[in-house]
Design a protein around this motif. Structure first.
Motif, short mmCIF file in Angstrom:
data_model
loop_
_atom_site.label_atom_id
_atom_site.label_comp_id
_atom_site.label_asym_id
_atom_site.label_seq_id
_atom_site.Cartn_x
_atom_site.Cartn_y
_atom_site.Cartn_z
N GLN A 262 -22.70 52.41 1.36
CA GLN A 262 -21.29 52.17 1.67
C GLN A 262 -20.49 51.84 0.41
OE1 GLN A 262 -21.14 49.76 5.65
NE2 GLN A 262 -23.08 49.31 4.64
N PRO A 263 -19.23 52.23 0.40
CA PRO A 263 -18.41 51.97 -0.80
C PRO A 263 -17.98 50.51 -0.89
CG PRO A 263 -17.07 53.01 0.90
CD PRO A 263 -18.50 52.99 1.43
N TRP A 264 -17.76 50.07 -2.12
CA TRP A 264 -17.17 48.76 -2.36
C TRP A 264 -15.64 48.91 -2.39
CZ3 TRP A 264 -20.36 44.71 -2.22
CH2 TRP A 264 -21.70 44.89 -2.54
N PRO A 265 -14.92 47.86 -2.10
CA PRO A 265 -13.44 47.93 -2.15
C PRO A 265 -12.95 47.83 -3.60
CG PRO A 265 -14.12 45.74 -1.48
CD PRO A 265 -15.38 46.55 -1.58
N ARG A 266 -13.18 48.89 -4.34
CA ARG A 266 -12.89 48.85 -5.78
C ARG A 266 -11.40 48.74 -6.09
NH1 ARG A 266 -17.39 50.07 -8.94
NH2 ARG A 266 -19.22 50.68 -7.70
N GLN A 267 -10.57 48.92 -5.09
CA GLN A 267 -9.14 48.75 -5.32
C GLN A 267 -8.77 47.27 -5.43
OE1 GLN A 267 -10.52 49.54 -2.47
NE2 GLN A 267 -9.68 48.20 -0.88
N GLU A 268 -9.66 46.41 -4.95
CA GLU A 268 -9.40 44.97 -5.02
C GLU A 268 -9.69 44.45 -6.43
OE1 GLU A 268 -8.25 42.59 -3.11
OE2 GLU A 268 -7.91 43.79 -1.30
N ARG A 269 -8.91 43.47 -6.85
CA ARG A 269 -9.20 42.83 -8.13
C ARG A 269 -9.65 41.39 -7.88
NH1 ARG A 269 -5.68 39.01 -9.61
NH2 ARG A 269 -3.62 38.95 -8.61
N GLU A 270 -10.47 40.89 -8.79
CA GLU A 270 -10.90 39.51 -8.69
C GLU A 270 -9.75 38.58 -9.08
OE1 GLU A 270 -14.17 37.93 -7.94
OE2 GLU A 270 -14.06 39.81 -6.85
N LEU A 271 -9.63 37.47 -8.38
CA LEU A 271 -8.62 36.49 -8.74
C LEU A 271 -9.03 35.79 -10.04
CD1 LEU A 271 -7.87 34.77 -5.29
CD2 LEU A 271 -6.77 36.78 -6.32
N SER A 272 -8.05 35.45 -10.84
CA SER A 272 -8.32 34.66 -12.04
C SER A 272 -8.63 33.23 -11.63
CB SER A 272 -7.12 34.69 -12.98
OG SER A 272 -6.04 33.94 -12.40
N ARG A 273 -9.13 32.43 -12.56
CA ARG A 273 -9.41 31.03 -12.24
C ARG A 273 -8.13 30.30 -11.84
NH1 ARG A 273 -9.16 26.05 -14.58
NH2 ARG A 273 -10.54 24.53 -13.60
N THR A 274 -7.03 30.60 -12.52
CA THR A 274 -5.75 29.97 -12.17
C THR A 274 -5.38 30.31 -10.73
OG1 THR A 274 -5.01 30.09 -14.47
CG2 THR A 274 -3.31 29.82 -12.77
N GLU A 275 -5.59 31.54 -10.33
CA GLU A 275 -5.28 31.95 -8.96
C GLU A 275 -6.26 31.32 -7.96
OE1 GLU A 275 -3.28 36.36 -9.38
OE2 GLU A 275 -5.43 36.14 -9.79
N ARG A 276 -7.53 31.22 -8.34
CA ARG A 276 -8.49 30.56 -7.45
C ARG A 276 -8.14 29.09 -7.25
NH1 ARG A 276 -12.06 33.49 -10.82
NH2 ARG A 276 -12.84 31.58 -11.80
N LEU A 277 -7.72 28.46 -8.32
CA LEU A 277 -7.30 27.06 -8.23
C LEU A 277 -6.08 26.93 -7.33
CD1 LEU A 277 -7.98 24.25 -9.42
CD2 LEU A 277 -6.36 24.73 -11.25
N GLU A 278 -5.12 27.83 -7.49
CA GLU A 278 -3.93 27.81 -6.64
C GLU A 278 -4.31 28.03 -5.18
OE1 GLU A 278 0.30 30.23 -5.96
OE2 GLU A 278 -1.15 30.94 -7.44
N LEU A 279 -5.23 28.97 -4.93
CA LEU A 279 -5.65 29.24 -3.56
C LEU A 279 -6.25 27.99 -2.92
CD1 LEU A 279 -7.32 32.40 -2.19
CD2 LEU A 279 -8.43 30.22 -1.76
N GLN A 280 -7.09 27.27 -3.66
CA GLN A 280 -7.68 26.04 -3.12
C GLN A 280 -6.59 24.99 -2.86
OE1 GLN A 280 -10.50 25.41 -6.35
NE2 GLN A 280 -12.22 25.69 -4.94
N GLN A 281 -5.65 24.89 -3.76
CA GLN A 281 -4.57 23.91 -3.59
C GLN A 281 -3.74 24.22 -2.35
OE1 GLN A 281 -2.83 24.45 -7.46
NE2 GLN A 281 -3.91 22.71 -8.36
N LEU A 282 -3.44 25.51 -2.14
CA LEU A 282 -2.66 25.90 -0.97
C LEU A 282 -3.46 25.69 0.32
CD1 LEU A 282 -1.02 29.16 -2.39
CD2 LEU A 282 0.13 26.99 -1.87
N LEU A 283 -4.76 25.97 0.28
CA LEU A 283 -5.60 25.68 1.45
C LEU A 283 -5.62 24.19 1.76
CD1 LEU A 283 -8.65 28.05 0.77
CD2 LEU A 283 -7.04 28.24 2.69
N ALA A 284 -5.66 23.38 0.70
CA ALA A 284 -5.66 21.92 0.90
C ALA A 284 -4.33 21.47 1.49
CB ALA A 284 -5.92 21.22 -0.43
N GLN A 285 -3.22 22.03 1.00
CA GLN A 285 -1.91 21.65 1.53
C GLN A 285 -1.78 21.96 3.01
OE1 GLN A 285 1.09 23.56 -0.89
NE2 GLN A 285 0.32 22.61 -2.78
N ARG A 286 -2.45 23.01 3.45
CA ARG A 286 -2.40 23.41 4.86
C ARG A 286 -3.48 22.75 5.70
NH1 ARG A 286 0.00 29.24 5.93
NH2 ARG A 286 1.41 29.47 4.17
#
Length: 462
Positions: free
Chosen positions: A393-417
């Motif tokens: 099966q194919p991988w979703p190669r159109q997706e990009r990995e989040l940078s550490r700054t974005e991963r940190l932001e994602l965790q912060q937003l999850l915490a806020q919610r």
């Protein structure tokens, strides 16, 4: 929870994996240079910081291509503060000398203790490598592309043919698949060509006296002295990663003590230059960690649309027959050979990518190195060495990995919610994945725990 030995060995592996990636992608980062190590890996290769050179601390002889940055560690641990590192470096000789009573209790002779510790000086560059905070990561498909390639496959097949007699004897004695051993050898050190160039004694002594994991690395340092005292290896053979992992399959000193065997009966356990000992010792490690003879590591599976990805959890193992009832099947429509086997579902690229049912032997590989991407690379590479095909099966190669700054932001937003209860750190472990799945479920998208840019945008409310 993964063992300290597994985590430290991971630092050695990531050094090798990073250098493999570097050889293809980042020419400035060679395995023989000071970047021989990277602090973390979970589902990808991270490219660590490149601190500006500064003057080394007192007593801090530098063996790598770069000196210590002279800055506080990113972890915020008090022992990683620059002032604490300088103070500990200034006391390094006293710290090493103070370990003599512990060495004596391990039957290390005083002559050998003095001989092997004479002239040791701390390698403070290790403090930067230990506490690096990587900004970017690679996707699991890029990671697998780098590590499982035609060149490495060709080398692996040559090694399997050259040492056929040793692999035959090892399979008979330990019941461990030769292809898994060959895969570990190939991915850990590119078949003995990328093992690291730091002195294991210097690295473990540095970490035993300086930084935030001194108790653990004191045991590694004393174990390294035991290996030399017994005469299994010579100091020049014990060169490896900044964390002290050495040899073609990257043994930590304490792991060497537990698992290394004298495969050819010459009285020494040489896992560096003796292929018989290396192959047998790696097999013994896997066997003692619970390797199940005659079984594979896992299966690629097609996950049906609408599947409840809350079940994709290492703690939620079921029999393969039960997974089949939930609609999972192999992409080639082949039957599963052992429906009663227990497995858990891993979806490393979320609902957009292939699924994998992971068996006991996958868990064993993760004991060797606690990263799912690593274990997948080992298992898949072993299958390819055996003559198997790439994933279907194919991988979703159109997706990009989040940078550490974005991963940190994602965790912060999850915490806020209210979804994330931990401390945001940019590292994605089980707690973050669970929070992410719960958020995804709350907005009616597949709760696969995959940190896509789309999920981040939804959290931002855009």
């Amino acid at each position: 929870m993964q063992s300290e030995a597994g985590l430290a060995r991971r630092a050695g592996f990531v050094a090798s994996a990073t250098m493999i990636a570097a050889a293809l992608l980042l020419p400035a980062c060679a395995h023989a240079q000071a970047q021989n190590g990277l602090s973390n890996l979970f589902g990808g290769i991270f490219s660590g910081p490149n601190p500006a050179p500064s003057q080394p601390a007192p007593g801090g002889a530098q063996t790598g291509a770069q000196p210590w940055s002279g800055e506080d560690g990113a972890s915020g641990h008090p022992l990683m503060a620059a002032a604490a590192i300088r103070e500990a470096a200034g006391n390094f000789n006293n710290c090493v000398a103070g370990m003599w009573p512990d060495a004596a209790r391990r039957n290390i002779t005083q002559d050998n203790f003095q001989r092997f510790t004479a002239g040791l000086a701390p390698d403070l560059r290790i403090m930067d490598l230990m506490d690096s905070q990587p900004e970017f990561s690679k996707s699991i498909w890029d990671y697998l592309d780098i590590l499982v390639n035609d060149n490495r496959l060709a080398k692996g097949k040559e090694v399997l043919a050259r040492y056929k007699a040793q692999f035959d004897a090892t399979e008979k004695a330990y019941g461990v698949d030769r292809y898994i051993i060959a895969a570990i050898w190939g991915i850990e050190s590119n078949y003995s060509t990328q093992m690291g160039d730091r002195s294991v004694l210097q690295s473990t002594a540095t970490l035993a006296c300086i930084g935030r994991r001194q108790a653990y690395f004191k045991d590694e340092f004393l174990s390294a002295l035991e290996i030399l005292n017994r005469g299994d290896l010579r100091p020049e053979q014990m060169r490896g990663s900044w964390a002290g992992a050495f040899g073609p399959t990257q043994f930590m000193p304490t792991a060497f003590k537990r698992f290394a065997v004298d495969g050819d009966g010459d009285g020494r356990r040489d896992v560096v230059d003796n292929p018989t000992d290396l192959i047998a010792s790696t097999a013994n490690n896997l066997k003692k960690d619970g390797w199940q003879s005659g079984q594979t590591w896992g299966y690629e599976v097609v996950v049906p649309q609408g599947f409840n990805y809350m079940l994709a959890d290492r703690a939620k193992a079921m029999t393969i027959a039960q997974w089949e009832k939930l609609g999972l099947k192999r992409p080639t429509n082949q039957p599963f050979p052992h429906p009663a086997e227990k497995a858990y579902l891993l979806a490393p690229a979320g609902a957009q990518g292939p699924g994998f049912l992971m068996l006991q032997n996958f868990r064993v590989i993760m004991k060797y190195n606690p990263a799912e991407a690593y274990a997948m690379a080992i298992g898949h590479f072993a299958d390819r060495l055996r003559g198997g095909q790439p994933f279907v099966q194919p991988w979703p190669r159109q997706e990009r990995e989040l940078s550490r700054t974005e991963r940190l932001e994602l965790q912060q937003l999850l915490a806020q919610r209210g979804f994330y209860k931990g401390t945001p750190d940019g590292q994605f472990g089980g707690q973050t994945r669970e929070a992410l799945r719960n958020f995804q479920a709350s907005i009616g998208v597949p709760a696969d725990g995959f940190a896509s840019s789309d999920v981040l945008e939804r959290l931002r409310g855009r």
